[in-house]
Write a protein that holds these residues in place. Sequence first.
Motif, PDB file in Angstrom:
ATOM      1  N   UNK A  77       0.807  -1.225   0.000  1.00 51.16           N
ATOM      2  CA  UNK A  77       0.000   0.000   0.000  1.00 51.16           C
ATOM      3  C   UNK A  77       0.835   1.267   0.000  1.00 51.16           C
ATOM      4  N   UNK A  78       2.127   1.152   0.240  1.00 46.86           N
ATOM      5  CA  UNK A  78       3.020   2.318   0.231  1.00 46.86           C
ATOM      6  C   UNK A  78       3.855   2.325  -1.042  1.00 46.86           C
ATOM      7  N   UNK A  79       3.171   2.089  -2.154  1.00 50.84           N
ATOM      8  CA  UNK A  79       3.813   2.089  -3.461  1.00 50.84           C
ATOM      9  C   UNK A  79       2.764   2.440  -4.516  1.00 50.84           C
ATOM     10  N   UNK A  80       3.245   2.664  -5.747  1.00 51.69           N
ATOM     11  CA  UNK A  80       2.345   2.923  -6.871  1.00 51.69           C
ATOM     12  C   UNK A  80       3.061   2.541  -8.159  1.00 51.69           C
ATOM     13  N   UNK A  81       2.297   2.209  -9.174  1.00 53.40           N
ATOM     14  CA  UNK A  81       2.827   1.953 -10.516  1.00 53.40           C
ATOM     15  C   UNK A  81       2.198   3.013 -11.413  1.00 53.40           C
ATOM     16  N   UNK A  82       3.031   3.894 -11.934  1.00 53.98           N
ATOM     17  CA  UNK A  82       2.555   5.033 -12.705  1.00 53.98           C
ATOM     18  C   UNK A  82       3.285   5.087 -14.041  1.00 53.98           C
ATOM     19  N   UNK A  83       2.574   5.366 -15.105  1.00 55.50           N
ATOM     20  CA  UNK A  83       3.184   5.532 -16.421  1.00 55.50           C
ATOM     21  C   UNK A  83       3.218   7.008 -16.789  1.00 55.50           C
ATOM     22  N   UNK A  84       4.252   7.388 -17.509  1.00 57.98           N
ATOM     23  CA  UNK A  84       4.316   8.763 -18.005  1.00 57.98           C
ATOM     24  C   UNK A  84       3.241   8.942 -19.078  1.00 57.98           C
ATOM     25  N   UNK A  85       3.033  10.164 -19.493  1.00 55.49           N
ATOM     26  CA  UNK A  85       1.938  10.435 -20.425  1.00 55.49           C
ATOM     27  C   UNK A  85       2.363  10.471 -21.891  1.00 55.49           C
ATOM     28  N   UNK A  86       3.500   9.881 -22.227  1.00 52.17           N
ATOM     29  CA  UNK A  86       3.935   9.797 -23.622  1.00 52.17           C
ATOM     30  C   UNK A  86       3.178   8.656 -24.290  1.00 52.17           C
ATOM     31  N   UNK A  87       2.290   8.978 -25.198  1.00 55.34           N
ATOM     32  CA  UNK A  87       1.482   7.964 -25.859  1.00 55.34           C
ATOM     33  C   UNK A  87       2.241   7.136 -26.881  1.00 55.34           C
ATOM     34  N   UNK A  88       3.439   7.578 -27.256  1.00 60.41           N
ATOM     35  CA  UNK A  88       4.252   6.857 -28.231  1.00 60.41           C
ATOM     36  C   UNK A  88       5.296   5.960 -27.575  1.00 60.41           C
ATOM     37  N   UNK A  89       5.856   6.404 -26.456  1.00 61.66           N
ATOM     38  CA  UNK A  89       6.913   5.670 -25.750  1.00 61.66           C
ATOM     39  C   UNK A  89       6.662   5.704 -24.236  1.00 61.66           C
ATOM     40  N   UNK A  90       5.540   5.157 -23.771  1.00 59.58           N
ATOM     41  CA  UNK A  90       5.248   5.249 -22.337  1.00 59.58           C
ATOM     42  C   UNK A  90       6.231   4.437 -21.491  1.00 59.58           C
ATOM     43  N   UNK A  91       6.589   5.012 -20.371  1.00 66.08           N
ATOM     44  CA  UNK A  91       7.470   4.349 -19.406  1.00 66.08           C
ATOM     45  C   UNK A  91       6.660   4.113 -18.137  1.00 66.08           C
ATOM     46  N   UNK A  92       6.698   2.880 -17.623  1.00 62.91           N
ATOM     47  CA  UNK A  92       6.036   2.550 -16.360  1.00 62.91           C
ATOM     48  C   UNK A  92       7.065   2.630 -15.243  1.00 62.91           C
ATOM     49  N   UNK A  93       6.703   3.350 -14.192  1.00 62.54           N
ATOM     50  CA  UNK A  93       7.579   3.555 -13.046  1.00 62.54           C
ATOM     51  C   UNK A  93       6.968   2.917 -11.805  1.00 62.54           C
ATOM     52  N   UNK A  94       7.803   2.166 -11.066  1.00 63.19           N
ATOM     53  CA  UNK A  94       7.390   1.658  -9.765  1.00 63.19           C
ATOM     54  C   UNK A  94       7.901   2.641  -8.727  1.00 63.19           C
ATOM     55  N   UNK A  95       6.988   3.137  -7.908  1.00 61.93           N
ATOM     56  CA  UNK A  95       7.291   4.167  -6.913  1.00 61.93           C
ATOM     57  C   UNK A  95       7.098   3.549  -5.536  1.00 61.93           C
ATOM     58  N   UNK A  96       8.136   3.642  -4.695  1.00 58.59           N
ATOM     59  CA  UNK A  96       8.051   2.998  -3.378  1.00 58.59           C
ATOM     60  C   UNK A  96       8.792   3.795  -2.318  1.00 58.59           C
ATOM     61  N   UNK A  97       8.336   3.663  -1.093  1.00 58.98           N
ATOM     62  CA  UNK A  97       8.995   4.279   0.044  1.00 58.98           C
ATOM     63  C   UNK A  97      10.265   3.484   0.343  1.00 58.98           C
ATOM     64  N   UNK A  98      11.354   4.181   0.587  1.00 57.27           N
ATOM     65  CA  UNK A  98      12.587   3.535   1.023  1.00 57.27           C
ATOM     66  C   UNK A  98      12.996   4.112   2.365  1.00 57.27           C
ATOM     67  N   UNK A  99      13.726   3.345   3.116  1.00 58.69           N
ATOM     68  CA  UNK A  99      14.151   3.801   4.428  1.00 58.69           C
ATOM     69  C   UNK A  99      13.145   3.440   5.495  1.00 58.69           C
ATOM     70  N   UNK A 100      13.051   4.276   6.493  1.00 61.90           N
ATOM     71  CA  UNK A 100      12.194   4.008   7.642  1.00 61.90           C
ATOM     72  C   UNK A 100      10.717   4.099   7.283  1.00 61.90           C
ATOM     73  N   UNK A 101       9.959   3.070   7.685  1.00 60.10           N
ATOM     74  CA  UNK A 101       8.522   3.050   7.388  1.00 60.10           C
ATOM     75  C   UNK A 101       7.654   3.131   8.646  1.00 60.10           C
ATOM     76  N   UNK A 102       8.258   3.307   9.805  1.00 60.50           N
ATOM     77  CA  UNK A 102       7.440   3.267  11.011  1.00 60.50           C
ATOM     78  C   UNK A 102       6.523   4.473  11.176  1.00 60.50           C
ATOM     79  N   UNK A 103       6.771   5.576  10.460  1.00 59.91           N
ATOM     80  CA  UNK A 103       5.910   6.754  10.577  1.00 59.91           C
ATOM     81  C   UNK A 103       4.820   6.792   9.513  1.00 59.91           C
ATOM     82  N   UNK A 104       4.645   5.719   8.793  1.00 59.65           N
ATOM     83  CA  UNK A 104       3.665   5.668   7.719  1.00 59.65           C
ATOM     84  C   UNK A 104       2.275   5.445   8.296  1.00 59.65           C
ATOM     85  N   UNK A 105       1.307   6.141   7.740  1.00 58.27           N
ATOM     86  CA  UNK A 105      -0.101   6.012   8.183  1.00 58.27           C
ATOM     87  C   UNK A 105      -0.655   4.655   7.825  1.00 58.27           C
TER      88      UNK A 105
END
Length: 105
Positions: A77-105
């Motif tokens: 739940x502390x991540x996301x998969x987001x693609x850029x908005x290039x309709x010709x060459x879209x790139x998918x990015x995995x976004x995640x929290x790194x480091x300490x996670x104890x302060x996460x809601x």
Amino acid sequence: MDIKITAVRKARYDDLIKKYENPMSHACDVCEGDVYVSRNGEKPEGLCDSAWESMRYFVEELAKGGGNFYDGWMKDQHSAMISCNDGFRPVSFYIEVIGEKENIK
């Protein structure tokens, strides 16, 4: 909080490029496996502006301790998969929290 942004897949739609795009001498520089780190929700150096605009909300929310986008969309739940908005060459990015996670809601 630091957020790791990894380019996990880059597609290329040659049929759409041929049909709709004006010839370009230079397009996207992002390669699969490229990694960027956002500190405190800021745009990482070297990340393309267009990709950043596509993911900014998610990075900023994760950096503030948020997550669980769209009620359980991601296994982590502390991540996301987001693609850029290039309709010709879209790139998918995995976004995640790194480091300490104890302060996460």
